[in-house]
Write a protein that holds these residues in place. Sequence first.
Motif, PDB file in Angstrom:
ATOM      1  N   ALA A  90     -11.773  -5.192   5.759  1.00  0.00           N
ATOM      2  CA  ALA A  90     -11.064  -5.974   4.749  1.00  0.00           C
ATOM      3  C   ALA A  90      -9.996  -6.874   5.364  1.00  0.00           C
ATOM      4  O   ALA A  90      -9.642  -7.901   4.784  1.00  0.00           O
ATOM      5  N   ALA A  91      -9.495  -6.506   6.534  1.00  0.00           N
ATOM      6  CA  ALA A  91      -8.457  -7.299   7.194  1.00  0.00           C
ATOM      7  C   ALA A  91      -9.014  -8.560   7.863  1.00  0.00           C
ATOM      8  O   ALA A  91      -8.246  -9.446   8.238  1.00  0.00           O
ATOM      9  N   LEU A  92     -10.326  -8.647   8.002  1.00  0.00           N
ATOM     10  CA  LEU A  92     -10.926  -9.806   8.656  1.00  0.00           C
ATOM     11  C   LEU A  92     -10.997 -10.995   7.701  1.00  0.00           C
ATOM     12  O   LEU A  92     -11.511 -10.869   6.591  1.00  0.00           O
ATOM     13  N   PRO A  93     -10.517 -12.156   8.130  1.00  0.00           N
ATOM     14  CA  PRO A  93     -10.653 -13.352   7.304  1.00  0.00           C
ATOM     15  C   PRO A  93     -12.133 -13.669   7.078  1.00  0.00           C
ATOM     16  O   PRO A  93     -12.946 -13.535   7.989  1.00  0.00           O
ATOM     17  N   GLY A  94     -12.469 -14.051   5.856  1.00  0.00           N
ATOM     18  CA  GLY A  94     -13.836 -14.443   5.545  1.00  0.00           C
ATOM     19  C   GLY A  94     -14.774 -13.298   5.252  1.00  0.00           C
ATOM     20  O   GLY A  94     -15.977 -13.508   5.126  1.00  0.00           O
ATOM     21  N   VAL A  95     -14.244 -12.069   5.144  1.00  0.00           N
ATOM     22  CA  VAL A  95     -15.086 -10.890   4.899  1.00  0.00           C
ATOM     23  C   VAL A  95     -14.779 -10.319   3.523  1.00  0.00           C
ATOM     24  O   VAL A  95     -13.622 -10.149   3.148  1.00  0.00           O
ATOM     25  N   GLN A  96     -15.821 -10.026   2.781  1.00  0.00           N
ATOM     26  CA  GLN A  96     -15.714  -9.346   1.493  1.00  0.00           C
ATOM     27  C   GLN A  96     -16.507  -8.050   1.614  1.00  0.00           C
ATOM     28  O   GLN A  96     -17.728  -8.074   1.791  1.00  0.00           O
ATOM     29  N   VAL A  97     -15.840  -6.914   1.539  1.00  0.00           N
ATOM     30  CA  VAL A  97     -16.486  -5.609   1.676  1.00  0.00           C
ATOM     31  C   VAL A  97     -17.106  -5.226   0.337  1.00  0.00           C
ATOM     32  O   VAL A  97     -16.433  -5.199  -0.687  1.00  0.00           O
ATOM     33  N   ASP A  98     -18.403  -4.938   0.356  1.00  0.00           N
ATOM     34  CA  ASP A  98     -19.092  -4.484  -0.854  1.00  0.00           C
ATOM     35  C   ASP A  98     -19.023  -2.968  -0.963  1.00  0.00           C
ATOM     36  O   ASP A  98     -18.715  -2.439  -2.016  1.00  0.00           O
ATOM     37  N   SER A  99     -19.319  -2.256   0.129  1.00  0.00           N
ATOM     38  CA  SER A  99     -19.227  -0.796   0.123  1.00  0.00           C
ATOM     39  C   SER A  99     -19.153  -0.266   1.547  1.00  0.00           C
ATOM     40  O   SER A  99     -19.673  -0.868   2.478  1.00  0.00           O
TER      41      SER A  99
END
Length: 79
Positions: A25-34
């Motif tokens: 989640a801390a990475l720019p450009g990343v959306q965690v789904d699960s």
Amino acid sequence: MRRLTLHIEGMSCGHCLNAVNQALAALPGVQVDSVRIGRAELQYDESITTPLRIETAVGDAGYRGSGISAEAGAERSSS
């Protein structure tokens, strides 16, 4: 956005889930789904980050990411 599934070794508890989720989640450009024991599913903007950077972030959190599979065109509409 591209969809990515990352198999993660070394996870065994809730603390592991939280550590991996926070690292991703801390990475720019990343959306965690699960994030589940042994696996994370996410979406990422390839103009901002790469699968290698995502795998490195998991490694920096103390786990080993492997078996990356990515799909193009994984955009979802938000409700």
